[in-house]
Enzyme design. Structure first.
Site: not given
Ligand code: NAD
Length: 470
Positions: A150, A279
């Site tokens: 993603e 992230c």
């Protein structure tokens, strides 16, 4: 298609709502009962533009929420895994939650299913998922593991999902690849964008979305390498900014000049207090660990991480030099989220700065449009309080610090700010304003990689007199 999405966090919930939006029957699973209850009650548990609309549109009909993973798996032909993959102490990705989920999926593979790994994982993980599913009882012929990393960005997650730059499908099996292509068809044909009531297309969004199929391991690498590259761009420009400061150049002008080159582009050429979030930091560490494990090494990533760490220390030094001493100073902090548009404070550079300033015994009054509740839960310190607006935070403060690039921080009312602040000093960790604007408005303005502007003695004296009179 009937889809199960395991993990209803920032990625799982957005993916689930968007999959429902493009016409699928989605069941979203989480083992956090409180979260599932809130979602069933129609609550939007994260701050994300357009997500409340989608949850309202599809909640209870083609989007349901459950804690019952086995039933969700049995009812679905495609099972997405979107659970967290946080870093271990040594930097590797901790895949223990992924393994637990695989265990529960394996026992419920009762007919052919595509098991899709959406979580960000090190290269080779999809092979592990396959082995684990077989080990825990799934029949080899009844499933295929597919990588579908993603790339959504928090803050613009819904439009990133519905109008992506690219969809990556990493699969070594034709059948699962075909199913994944069908799944994303409304996006890859452009049909969704044309449909009535579609979420508006952002400017510059590529249409239709391109779908790139690769081998599984390549897909896994694409995700890690993309995040590492973007983080490298941030650290690169921060290192350039530091030279600019000493050499008397203006990094904003440098960014404009560099970014005009299409090979470089202006995205992520944003000097400041560094990257953060759930992230970049962890994915960099994970890729670094992968390189170590494979014996190739990737020392460049060490430097990227080091520059990012240093950037916070440099910023603290700027605050200190703007105020002379820090102990007991009252500071207005604008921004707590790791970036604008989200309530996510995981690995937020703004939160790291708040911690450093509290250590220096500053009094902090913070304001963030979405992340104050999460921050409140993290801190138990009387020296940190919260305000309802930037102006309330500024009231009586010795200086204002901008730590997150929320759009509303780029359109502040300067006259009002000057009335509220004790001294017209802004230390901007996100370079939100031009130097001309701040000079014109009489602020001492300290930013990153650019010369400081200094409030004229006249401005400061008027302010001083006004404060004394009050
Ligand atoms: P998150 O922590 O917000 O969500 C994970 C969810 O999984 C939580 O709601 C948690 O309760 C749930 N969960 C944990 N164990 C479970 C179990 N056994 N069964 C069911 N649910 C369980 O994480 P996230 O930010 O959504 O990230 C998920 C993955 O996607 C990570 O690998 C991340 O690196 C990747 N990713 C994140 C982003 C982002 O911007 N956040 C973007 C791209 C990729």
């Amino acid at each position: 298609m009937n889809i199960a999405i395991v993990g209803s966090g920032y990625v799982g919930l957005v993916a689930a709502a968007c999959m429902a939006e493009i016409g699928h029957q989605v069941i979203c699973v989480d083992n956090d009962e409180q979260k599932v209850r809130a979602l069933r009650d129609g609550e939007c548990i994260i701050h994300e533009e357009f997500l409340p609309e989608l949850l309202k549109r599809h909640g209870g009909t083609n989007l349901r929420f459950t804690t019952d993973l086995p039933a969700a798996v049995r009812d679905s032909s495609v099972v997405f895994i979107a659970v967290g993959t946080p870093p271990c102490e040594t930097g590797e990705a901790d895949l223990s939650v992924l393994e637990t989920v695989c265990h529960d999926i394996a026992a419920n593979v009762d007919r052919y299913k595509v098991v899709v790994v959406k979580s960000t994982v090190p290269v080779g993980t999809n092979d592990w998922v396959r082995r684990i599913l077989i080990r825990y009882g799934a029949s080899q012929k009844q499933f295929c593991v597919t990588s579908n990393p993603e790339f959504l960005r928090e803050g613009t997650a819904v439009t990133d999902f519905l109008y992506p730059d690219r969809i990556i499908i990493g699969s070594d099996c034709g059948r699962s690849r075909m199913i994944m292509e069908q799944l994303y068809e409304p996006l890859t044909t452009g049909a969704y964008a044309q449909s009535e009531g579609a979420i508006p297309i952002p400017d510059e969004a590529p249409l239709p979305a391109q779908l790139i199929t690769t081998h599984t391991r390549s897909a896994e690498m694409i995700k890690h390498a993309s995040n590492a590259f973007l983080a490298m761009k941030v650290s690169f420009i921060n290192a350039v900014a530091n030279i600019c400061e000493v050499a008397g150049a203006d990094v904003s002008e440098v960014c404009d000049g560099m970014g005009a080159d299409h090979r470089i582009g202006n995205k992520f050429l944003k000097p400041g207090i560094g990257y953060g979030g759930s992230c970049f930091p962890k994915d960099l560490m994970a890729l670094h660990a992968v390189a170590r494990e494979y014996g190739t090494g990737f020392h460049l990533l060490e430097e990227v991480m080091r520059i990012n760490e240093d950037q916070r220390k440099f910023f603290l030094r700027k605050v200190r030099s703007a105020l002379w001493t820090l102990k007991g100073k009252r500071l207005a902090v604008l921004g707590l989220a790791f970036k604008g548009g989200t309530d996510d404070i995981r690995e937020s550079p703004a939160i790291a700065m708040v911690r450093l300033l509290l250590k220096e015994k500053c009094q902090i009054v913070a304001y963030d449009p979405a992340a104050m509740e999460r921050t409140r839960q993290e801190f138990d310190d009387d020296s940190l309080t919260f305000a309802e607006s930037a102006y309330e935070a500024a009231r009586g403060a010795d200086a204002m610090l901008i730590l997150t690039d929320w759009e509303e921080f780029s359109i502040l009312d300067f006259d009002r700010l000057k009335r509220e602040l004790r001294h017209p000093i802004i230390v901007d960790g996100r370079n939100m304003y031009s130097l001309e604007e701040m000079e014109r408005n009489g602020f001492t303005y300290v930013s990153v990689g650019r010369p400081d502007t200094v409030a004229t003695a006249n401005d400061a004296a008027i302010k001083e007199r006004k404060t004394e009179a009050a």
